[in-house]
Scaffold this motif. Structure first.
Motif, PDB file in Angstrom:
ATOM      1  N   GLY A 523       0.839  -1.204   0.000  1.00  0.00           N
ATOM      2  CA  GLY A 523       0.000   0.000   0.000  1.00  0.00           C
ATOM      3  C   GLY A 523       0.870   1.248   0.000  1.00  0.00           C
ATOM      4  N   ARG A 524       0.348   2.308  -0.567  1.00  0.00           N
ATOM      5  CA  ARG A 524       1.152   3.533  -0.682  1.00  0.00           C
ATOM      6  C   ARG A 524       0.638   4.598   0.282  1.00  0.00           C
ATOM      7  NH1 ARG A 524       4.622   4.936  -4.689  1.00  0.00           N
ATOM      8  NH2 ARG A 524       3.758   3.323  -6.043  1.00  0.00           N
ATOM      9  N   TRP A 525       1.479   4.906   1.259  1.00  0.00           N
ATOM     10  CA  TRP A 525       1.163   5.921   2.265  1.00  0.00           C
ATOM     11  C   TRP A 525       1.339   7.310   1.671  1.00  0.00           C
ATOM     12  CZ3 TRP A 525      -1.135   6.255   6.721  1.00  0.00           C
ATOM     13  CH2 TRP A 525      -0.757   7.198   7.676  1.00  0.00           C
ATOM     14  N   GLN A 526       2.405   7.447   0.866  1.00  0.00           N
ATOM     15  CA  GLN A 526       2.669   8.749   0.244  1.00  0.00           C
ATOM     16  C   GLN A 526       1.542   9.094  -0.735  1.00  0.00           C
ATOM     17  OE1 GLN A 526       5.074   9.099   2.655  1.00  0.00           O
ATOM     18  NE2 GLN A 526       5.695  10.657   1.202  1.00  0.00           N
ATOM     19  N   GLU A 527       1.649  10.278  -1.299  1.00  0.00           N
ATOM     20  CA  GLU A 527       0.643  10.767  -2.261  1.00  0.00           C
ATOM     21  C   GLU A 527      -0.755  10.667  -1.676  1.00  0.00           C
ATOM     22  OE1 GLU A 527       1.462   8.655  -5.882  1.00  0.00           O
ATOM     23  OE2 GLU A 527       3.572   9.184  -5.718  1.00  0.00           O
ATOM     24  N   ASN A 528      -0.859  11.044  -0.396  1.00  0.00           N
ATOM     25  CA  ASN A 528      -2.165  11.070   0.263  1.00  0.00           C
ATOM     26  C   ASN A 528      -2.873   9.715   0.229  1.00  0.00           C
ATOM     27  OD1 ASN A 528      -3.080  13.727   1.400  1.00  0.00           O
ATOM     28  ND2 ASN A 528      -2.167  14.370  -0.545  1.00  0.00           N
ATOM     29  N   ALA A 529      -2.147   8.678   0.580  1.00  0.00           N
ATOM     30  CA  ALA A 529      -2.682   7.305   0.510  1.00  0.00           C
ATOM     31  C   ALA A 529      -2.962   6.949  -0.945  1.00  0.00           C
ATOM     32  CB  ALA A 529      -3.936   7.141   1.371  1.00  0.00           C
ATOM     33  N   GLY A 530      -1.899   7.059  -1.759  1.00  0.00           N
ATOM     34  CA  GLY A 530      -2.048   7.032  -3.217  1.00  0.00           C
ATOM     35  C   GLY A 530      -2.487   5.726  -3.843  1.00  0.00           C
ATOM     36  N   SER A 531      -2.250   4.589  -3.211  1.00  0.00           N
ATOM     37  CA  SER A 531      -2.786   3.342  -3.762  1.00  0.00           C
ATOM     38  C   SER A 531      -2.880   2.315  -2.645  1.00  0.00           C
ATOM     39  CB  SER A 531      -1.886   2.815  -4.887  1.00  0.00           C
ATOM     40  OG  SER A 531      -0.613   2.515  -4.375  1.00  0.00           O
ATOM     41  N   TYR A 532      -3.673   1.302  -2.870  1.00  0.00           N
ATOM     42  CA  TYR A 532      -3.945   0.327  -1.818  1.00  0.00           C
ATOM     43  C   TYR A 532      -3.155  -0.961  -2.042  1.00  0.00           C
ATOM     44  CZ  TYR A 532      -7.767   3.545  -0.866  1.00  0.00           C
ATOM     45  OH  TYR A 532      -8.505   4.675  -0.578  1.00  0.00           O
ATOM     46  N   GLY A 533      -2.883  -1.633  -0.928  1.00  0.00           N
ATOM     47  CA  GLY A 533      -2.077  -2.841  -0.980  1.00  0.00           C
ATOM     48  C   GLY A 533      -2.816  -4.024  -1.582  1.00  0.00           C
ATOM     49  N   MET A 534      -2.035  -5.076  -1.817  1.00  0.00           N
ATOM     50  CA  MET A 534      -2.553  -6.264  -2.500  1.00  0.00           C
ATOM     51  C   MET A 534      -2.675  -7.397  -1.468  1.00  0.00           C
ATOM     52  SD  MET A 534      -0.211  -8.123  -5.429  1.00  0.00           S
ATOM     53  CE  MET A 534       1.085  -7.008  -5.090  1.00  0.00           C
ATOM     54  N   PRO A 535      -3.876  -7.956  -1.285  1.00  0.00           N
ATOM     55  CA  PRO A 535      -4.004  -9.086  -0.344  1.00  0.00           C
ATOM     56  C   PRO A 535      -3.322 -10.316  -0.933  1.00  0.00           C
ATOM     57  CG  PRO A 535      -6.168  -8.295  -1.126  1.00  0.00           C
ATOM     58  CD  PRO A 535      -5.139  -7.621  -1.947  1.00  0.00           C
ATOM     59  N   VAL A 536      -2.482 -10.979  -0.139  1.00  0.00           N
ATOM     60  CA  VAL A 536      -1.750 -12.108  -0.710  1.00  0.00           C
ATOM     61  C   VAL A 536      -2.017 -13.426   0.018  1.00  0.00           C
ATOM     62  CG1 VAL A 536       0.075 -10.644  -1.654  1.00  0.00           C
ATOM     63  CG2 VAL A 536       0.371 -11.618   0.619  1.00  0.00           C
ATOM     64  N   GLY A 537      -2.845 -13.383   1.055  1.00  0.00           N
ATOM     65  CA  GLY A 537      -3.181 -14.640   1.713  1.00  0.00           C
ATOM     66  C   GLY A 537      -3.251 -14.489   3.217  1.00  0.00           C
ATOM     67  N   ALA A 538      -3.899 -15.450   3.859  1.00  0.00           N
ATOM     68  CA  ALA A 538      -4.087 -15.391   5.310  1.00  0.00           C
ATOM     69  C   ALA A 538      -3.122 -16.344   6.004  1.00  0.00           C
ATOM     70  CB  ALA A 538      -5.521 -15.753   5.658  1.00  0.00           C
ATOM     71  N   VAL A 539      -2.623 -15.894   7.158  1.00  0.00           N
ATOM     72  CA  VAL A 539      -1.630 -16.660   7.916  1.00  0.00           C
ATOM     73  C   VAL A 539      -2.093 -16.707   9.376  1.00  0.00           C
ATOM     74  CG1 VAL A 539       0.778 -16.617   8.720  1.00  0.00           C
ATOM     75  CG2 VAL A 539       0.238 -15.956   6.379  1.00  0.00           C
ATOM     76  N   PRO A 540      -1.883 -17.811  10.080  1.00  0.00           N
ATOM     77  CA  PRO A 540      -2.264 -17.833  11.500  1.00  0.00           C
ATOM     78  C   PRO A 540      -1.583 -16.690  12.264  1.00  0.00           C
ATOM     79  CG  PRO A 540      -1.694 -20.036  10.751  1.00  0.00           C
ATOM     80  CD  PRO A 540      -1.344 -19.098   9.633  1.00  0.00           C
ATOM     81  N   SER A 541      -2.342 -16.071  13.185  1.00  0.00           N
ATOM     82  CA  SER A 541      -1.838 -14.918  13.953  1.00  0.00           C
ATOM     83  C   SER A 541      -0.457 -15.167  14.518  1.00  0.00           C
ATOM     84  CB  SER A 541      -2.738 -14.659  15.161  1.00  0.00           C
ATOM     85  OG  SER A 541      -3.930 -14.141  14.778  1.00  0.00           O
ATOM     86  N   LYS A 542      -0.287 -16.325  15.114  1.00  0.00           N
ATOM     87  CA  LYS A 542       0.950 -16.583  15.847  1.00  0.00           C
ATOM     88  C   LYS A 542       2.156 -16.727  14.918  1.00  0.00           C
ATOM     89  CE  LYS A 542      -0.324 -16.204  20.081  1.00  0.00           C
ATOM     90  NZ  LYS A 542      -0.657 -17.178  21.088  1.00  0.00           N
ATOM     91  N   ARG A 543       1.919 -16.813  13.631  1.00  0.00           N
ATOM     92  CA  ARG A 543       3.044 -16.955  12.710  1.00  0.00           C
ATOM     93  C   ARG A 543       3.345 -15.649  11.966  1.00  0.00           C
ATOM     94  NH1 ARG A 543       4.115 -22.590  10.158  1.00  0.00           N
ATOM     95  NH2 ARG A 543       6.173 -21.665  10.444  1.00  0.00           N
ATOM     96  N   ILE A 544       2.598 -14.617  12.278  1.00  0.00           N
ATOM     97  CA  ILE A 544       2.809 -13.337  11.579  1.00  0.00           C
ATOM     98  C   ILE A 544       4.228 -12.781  11.795  1.00  0.00           C
ATOM     99  CG2 ILE A 544       2.075 -10.909  11.493  1.00  0.00           C
ATOM    100  CD1 ILE A 544       0.183 -12.676   9.959  1.00  0.00           C
ATOM    101  N   PRO A 545       4.799 -12.868  12.998  1.00  0.00           N
ATOM    102  CA  PRO A 545       6.171 -12.350  13.129  1.00  0.00           C
ATOM    103  C   PRO A 545       7.146 -13.019  12.155  1.00  0.00           C
ATOM    104  CG  PRO A 545       5.190 -12.656  15.292  1.00  0.00           C
ATOM    105  CD  PRO A 545       4.238 -13.254  14.308  1.00  0.00           C
ATOM    106  N   GLU A 546       6.955 -14.308  11.906  1.00  0.00           N
ATOM    107  CA  GLU A 546       7.828 -14.992  10.933  1.00  0.00           C
ATOM    108  C   GLU A 546       7.594 -14.439   9.524  1.00  0.00           C
ATOM    109  OE1 GLU A 546       7.869 -19.508  11.510  1.00  0.00           O
ATOM    110  OE2 GLU A 546       6.219 -18.870  12.796  1.00  0.00           O
ATOM    111  N   VAL A 547       6.324 -14.115   9.243  1.00  0.00           N
ATOM    112  CA  VAL A 547       5.991 -13.565   7.927  1.00  0.00           C
ATOM    113  C   VAL A 547       6.690 -12.217   7.732  1.00  0.00           C
ATOM    114  CG1 VAL A 547       4.095 -12.586   6.565  1.00  0.00           C
ATOM    115  CG2 VAL A 547       3.798 -14.777   7.716  1.00  0.00           C
TER     116      VAL A 547
END
Ligand code: SF4
Lengths: 752, 188
Positions: A523-547
């Protein structure tokens, strides 16, 4: 006298009269609901429009990790559908463009201590939220805030929410000009504006001083203004590019250009015209399609523009559109201390790290902005009070909240920085890393939000701890990334505009529910939130730090020279990024290791059974319902005045209640009903009495006559029995107005 | 004086016992809720362990909150009454102090903590978060001192208390109580 009455008495002369009156009305509505004299749905919307939200478990059910249990609150009416009176709630407090003074900080701190849990939470829209608050404390809290110029009005519900703006407006090096006075004028103009009372959903405006930076996030807002200066005939003229229809949530939309370079004198009437079109044509029944973005998508921006400009043409003139322009300079802040340079001043331990990330050099030589990075947007009452002292000492009034859930001090003279750092450190407010990967944004999630699916704050706290421990070893390219976490798809954590975003969801594994986060990249924060990120899949909460580690490692390893994270993720594409996170989708069997079945910051086995029905969408209540409910509250005030022996006030309030009810009916036929009594009565008589629309089948026009009689007789001396009768007739008049509205609605639906 | 928002804090003897994240107390408080043994209506656990010198880990309730409190850099157990309480001011103070002692005792006996936590018996802190009825002034102190002393004797028989008002008038009314004559909470 009750505590609430003593507070009211004490603060009455300090509150702006309009806010004081609003709070009186809310207090009357509270009392009417306690007596079950107003409908719970209408009361819920009334409450939301005063910033008073529900919280998780307020339906009286909570899963304690073993079983779902009833929370046995004392008996009382509900405060909304399936929402128990005594269950704690949240109050959202509007801080327009994040501007807050030390005096206001002190009162916010006191309110958090006296009515809540001693924590002020800064939101992603620059508001302040207090949690675990009892509804009964609402009016007192509102009065304490109103006495220092703060309101909760329309902070929730289907109205105009807080107006956000660049926190560094006025001191920014790249802005066209300071948007502060414009944001302030729009805030005041739209607060309680009659044209903004009939929206199907919330409406969020934003201001930005330039197009390329992020601060205003205009492109994700319902209505946004980007400042521009244009050379016209050799003169530098101020104006704004106006955008409409942005928004996050399950269907994120980028805002579209409504008008290029609207002159400064036009921004208020344009907002009013947009409000009118939205109120008239926006979806009201299906709340999932009721934001303005859906209306614009349906009509097309060209047609929407045509309708807005057409509406603009017929707006009755309002001097407030431009009055404030005469006074623009008064918004310019005065520095408290002379400018200076840091030079070779002694630097306390930790200062350099803090200075590297938390300091922004102002346009004005010798001054900087210092960011106070708040963990998860939280600050204690005690810290807030001490921060107010520090602000007074170094910057005077120049304090703002930010959409990254931080607080900034503007106009710090550079030589003061070491001393400022030491004083902030002494109160635990000198964490480095502002705006970097450790400065994680998170919505309330399952901690308090009824719609939360997974623990956004728990995950954010865990990631912060892990990343902070190694922040100085991280590659420079990774240190600057932004992480944002939402507890569900509603996107309050603004994950769409993060480099690495997450939103909560769940998956069932071997018959057990496992908390997950959907990973959203680029996702693009610059340019006043200039574009949105791409969903790439769901991961168990507890494994997010590894992601997070895996994504960072890959970025460092494969980044091309000068490549941004957005370009990197776009180059890799969804398939490759999906493959990157796929290694982290597995969890041990429930019988072997329970930890993946328990969310961050919790110890109970995960369940979705705790979710409630959110109040974000407000209640589907018609405007007439709300206005008639307001008329009832005024009638209630008349009764209170009568009980207190104030016959003059009782008489005036009863008449005001009837006028208010009559006006609400007139508005159904006339978008701009008159405000003065004579004209309201005339319009009501012509449109509803002479036409017999108001007539009851049996009583005919009987219930309208007390309005005419009181209007004709004026406020001449009346005996108590006359006032008693007037108040009784006022109730009957309001009831008849409700019936009239129901009949008209029935006739309309029959006609469709 | 009609006071409800009264709280009492007992201090942990060895602050380094909380050197690890206060998060250790999250499962303990959840278990307390599950066990159904607490007075009143406990609701949920709120974790503010990330805030320096903050309210730590809170066990939010309807009538009162309990917390492993980290304020002022001095960890302790707080019982904080929020909703209306019955009885005289002295009785309300005694109820709050009694609940604080009871909570601290529970933590001392908490199996998960393996005896690592014990509480000081020579001091406690009383606060009233109600600026209308109890501003942090000498007048409030004068008005409440006797009741505070009496309430401490009611809960901790044989205890002698010396009171000192803390902080400036912007803070909530707070009294530091030095206690003598109490050997341990378990015996109190
Ligand atoms: S994103 Fe979801 S969980 Fe987070 S505050 Fe919004 S509605 Fe609640």
């Amino acid at each position: 006298m009750s505590d609430a009455a003593i507070w009211k008495d004490r603060l009455q002369s300090e509150m702006p009269p309009d806010l004081a009156e609003e709070i009186d009305l809310f207090e009357a509505q509270l009392e009417l609901r306690r007596q079950e004299k107003i409908d719970e749905r209408i009361f819920a919307e009334t409450r939301l429009r005063r910033g008073m939200y529900g919280q998780r478990y307020d339906n009286g059910q909570r899963h304690d990790g073993v079983d779902s249990r009833d929370l046995d609150y004392p008996e009382a009416p509900t405060k909304g559908p399936d929402t128990l009176w005594h269950a704690p709630g949240m109050v959202r407090i509007k801080i327009p463009y994040g501007g807050v003074t030390p005096e206001q900080l002190e009162v916010l701190a006191e309110c958090a201590e006296d009515h809540s849990d001693g924590i002020l939470h800064i939101t992603t829209r620059q508001d302040v939220q207090l949690h675990y608050l009892h509804l009964d404390d609402g009016p007192t809290l509102m009065r304490r805030l109103a006495a220092v110029g703060i309101t909760t009005r329309e902070a929730c519900g289907n109205g105009v929410r807080n107006i956000t703006g660049c926190p560094i407006a006025g001191v920014c090096r790249t802005e066209a000009f300071d948007v502060t006075p414009y944001a302030d004028a729009l805030f005041r103009f739209l607060l309680g504006h009659p044209d903004c009372q009939d929206f199907g959903r919330k409406f969020k405006p934003a201001f930005s001083g330039c197009a390329h930076e992020a601060c205003g996030l205009v492109m994700m807002h319902d209505l946004g203004y980007i400042a521009r200066v244009k050379d016209i005939d050799g003169k530098q003229i101020r104006g704004f590019d106006v955008y409409v229809g942005g928004g996050l949530g399950t269907n994120p939309y980028q805002a579209e250009l409504l008008l290029e370079f609207a002159p400064e004198s036009e921004i208020l009437p344009l907002a009013q015209a947009v409000g009118r079109v939205f109120a008239r044509l926006g979806e009201k029944k299906n709340r999932n399609r009721a934001r303005i973005k859906f209306l614009i998508a349906k009509l097309g921006v060209e047609e929407f523009r045509r309708l807005v400009l057409e509406e603009r043409e017929i707006l009755p003139h309002d001097s407030r559109w431009t009055d404030y322009l005469d006074d623009l300079d008064s918004a310019t802040e005065q520095a408290k201390v002379e400018p200076s340079s840091l030079n070779g001043a002694a630097r306390p331990e930790g200062f350099d790290e803090w200075h590297a990330t938390n300091i922004y050099k102002q346009r004005q030589e010798g001054y900087v902005v210092a960011t106070i990075a708040l963990p998860l947007g939280d600050i204690t009452s005690e810290q807030t009070r001490l921060l107010a002292d520090i602000a007074r000492k170094y910057v005077g009034e120049s304090v703002r909240t930010t959409v990254e859930q931080n607080i900034i001090l503007r106009w710090v003279s550079e030589k003061d920085l070491p001393a400022l750092y030491s004083e902030l450190k002494a109160i635990g407010l000198a964490e480095p890393g502002a705006g970097t990967i450790v400065d994680i944004t998170a919505c309330p999630g399952t901690d308090t939000c009824k719609l939360g699916i997974a623990s956004s704050r728990g995950l954010a706290a865990e990631l912060t701890t892990r990343l902070a421990a190694k922040q100085y070893e991280l590659d420079e390219s990774v240190r600057g990334l932004k992480i944002k976490v939402s507890g569900c798809f509603n996107s309050c954590g603004q994950h769409h505009v993060a480099d690495i975003g997450f939103f909560g969801n769940t998956r069932t594994i071997d018959g057990f529910t496992v908390p997950h986060f959907q990973v959203v990249l680029g996702g693009r924060w610059q340019e006043n939130a200039g574009s949105y990120g791409m969903p790439v899949g769901a991961v168990p909460s507890k494994r997010i730090p590894e992601v997070v580690d895996a994504i960072a490692d890959r970025f460092i390893a494969e980044r091309e020279s000068g490549e941004s994270f957005q370009d990197f993720t776009a180059r890799l594409g969804k398939k490759e990024l999906g493959a990157l996170i796929s290694d982290f989708k597995g969890v041990p069997a429930h019988s072997e290791d329970m930890s993946a079945y328990v969310d961050w910051g919790d110890s109970r086995e995960f369940t979705r059974k705790d979710m409630g029905i959110g109040e974000c969408a407000g209640e589907v209540v018609t405007r007439v319902d709300l206005e008639l409910s307001r008329a009832e509250s005024i009638a209630f005030e008349a009764q209170v005045a009568l009980d207190e022996g104030d016959l003059g006030k009782a008489d005036a309030k009863a008449f005001e209640a009837m006028l208010s009810a009559a006006q609400s009916l007139v508005r159904t036929q006339m978008p701009d009903p008159p405000e003065d009594a004579e004209a309201i009565v005339t319009e009501f008589r012509e449109r509803f009495y002479d036409t017999k629309l108001f007539f009851d089948r049996f009583a005919k026009g009987k219930f309208a006559r007390p309005l005419f009689e009181r209007h004709e007789s004026g406020a001449s001396f009346r005996h108590e029995r006359d006032i008693v009768e007037l108040i009784e007739n006022t109730s009957l008049f309001i009831d008849a107005a409700y019936q009239c509205d129901i009949r008209m609605a029935g006739a309309q639906s029959a006609a469709v | 004086m009609d006071l409800h928002r009264i709280s009492a804090k007992l201090f942990i003897a060895d602050a380094s016992a909380i050197s690890r994240a206060a998060g250790e107390y999250i499962p303990i408080f959840h278990r307390w809720i599950q066990g159904g043994e607490l007075s009143g209506l406990p609701l949920d656990v709120a974790d503010y362990g990330h805030v320096i010198d903050g309210p730590g880990v809170m066990l939010i309730g309807h009538e009162a909150d309990r917390s492993l409190d980290l304020a002022d850099g001095r960890p302790g157990f707080v019982y904080a009454r929020k909703r209306e309480a019955a009885g005289s001011v002295r009785e309300r103070l005694a109820q709050v102090i009694g609940e604080a002692v009871e909570g601290a005792r529970r933590l001392e006996n908490e199996p998960a903590l393996e005896g690592a936590v014990s509480f000081r018996t020579d001091e406690l802190q009383i606060s009233v978060k109600d600026r209308l009825n109890a501003p942090n002034t000498q007048a409030t102190f004068d008005a409440l001192s006797q009741d505070i002393g009496a309430a401490i004797s009611d809960v901790l028989p044989g205890a002698a208390a010396t009171l000192a008002q803390l902080g400036d008038d912007r803070r909530p009314f707070t009294v530091q109580v030095t206690v003598s004559g109490v050997a341990q909470l378990a015996a109190a």
